[in-house]
Design a protein around this motif. Sequence first.
Motif, PDB file in Angstrom:
ATOM      1  N   THR A 299       0.844  -1.190   0.000  1.00  0.00           N
ATOM      2  CA  THR A 299       0.000   0.000   0.000  1.00  0.00           C
ATOM      3  C   THR A 299       0.879   1.239   0.000  1.00  0.00           C
ATOM      4  N   LEU A 300       0.343   2.310  -0.505  1.00  0.00           N
ATOM      5  CA  LEU A 300       1.039   3.590  -0.495  1.00  0.00           C
ATOM      6  C   LEU A 300       0.663   4.425   0.720  1.00  0.00           C
ATOM      7  N   GLY A 301      -0.067   3.821   1.645  1.00  0.00           N
ATOM      8  CA  GLY A 301      -0.447   4.537   2.849  1.00  0.00           C
ATOM      9  C   GLY A 301      -1.686   5.394   2.650  1.00  0.00           C
ATOM     10  N   ILE A 302      -1.983   6.193   3.643  1.00  0.00           N
ATOM     11  CA  ILE A 302      -3.134   7.096   3.613  1.00  0.00           C
ATOM     12  C   ILE A 302      -2.648   8.484   3.246  1.00  0.00           C
ATOM     13  N   GLN A 303      -3.234   9.052   2.197  1.00  0.00           N
ATOM     14  CA  GLN A 303      -2.875  10.391   1.743  1.00  0.00           C
ATOM     15  C   GLN A 303      -3.993  11.358   2.143  1.00  0.00           C
ATOM     16  N   GLN A 304      -3.607  12.471   2.746  1.00  0.00           N
ATOM     17  CA  GLN A 304      -4.591  13.449   3.198  1.00  0.00           C
ATOM     18  C   GLN A 304      -4.201  14.843   2.719  1.00  0.00           C
TER      19      GLN A 304
END
Length: 297
Positions: free
Chosen positions: A221-226
């Motif tokens: 996963t590329l993580g959570i982008q905010q």
Amino acid sequence: YKRQGYGHPFGGDGQHGAIGISYLDMDLPNLYKEQAFGVTYGREFRRLWNVGASVKFLRKQIGSDEYTNNAIDPVSGNSLNVPDPLLASGRSANAIGLDMGIQYRLSRAYAVGIAARNINSPDLALGSEKDVAPAIYTAALARRLRNGSLDMELTNWRTTDKNLRFSIGGEHWFKNGVGLRAGGGFGSRHYTSVSFGASFRMESIQVDYATIYPLEGVEDTLGIQQIALTVRLGKPPMDPLEQQLLKEKEQRIRAETEARYAKAERDRLRKQLLELTQEKSQAEQDKERDSAAQALR
């Protein structure tokens, strides 16, 4: 997910507190949706305490597709050609959640705080079994720096299994309006993550970006982008600490000015006294000279 919010202070510089409203929307089109609408009020007391509380209106909704409309027998795995019995009583559930928090300033640089979310453990079950949002308790220590801050916190998720998380993070602001931040955390249930972000702040507009990247558990996963956009309307309220520092500076300047005036007045009176003394001495000398002249006659 999408989040919107608005905050409005009361009184000069928010001296009567502030109220905020927020809306959170997590949506998988036609499959699943969560919504939360919140109303929050908070205020400062005696320049040392910050207290706030929120009421949240929560809603969960299940969409409609070939799986929800055609239940599967858990034993045989065959299609039953009837809707899922879990959704027999409805496809949505509503509940109310309560949050509160308190912060205390230990000094100009340090503050501690505690927060409790979902205190009442709201139930969003669709069927007969419970689906409770767990209460979350957090204790934190923060240090204010000249151009940034540091923070560490311990969070306890009140679930059936032990779920503790420890996090630490910090940020630094540069004079050109750019801010950088980074942090990380670890805890129960294989929770380990790092985060980093950046901000750009102008007079009334601020743009923030952050990413949260899991180091354990979730893979590929590329993580959570905010991404967040903040718009400040009207005159921004002064930070309580800056306000206190400004007040102390004004008091110091006033005391120094009064001291200068007092010194000038003392110097004036001393000069006046010296002139009177000199005049008296001259008058006495003139009197003695006249007396001597009369004696010689």
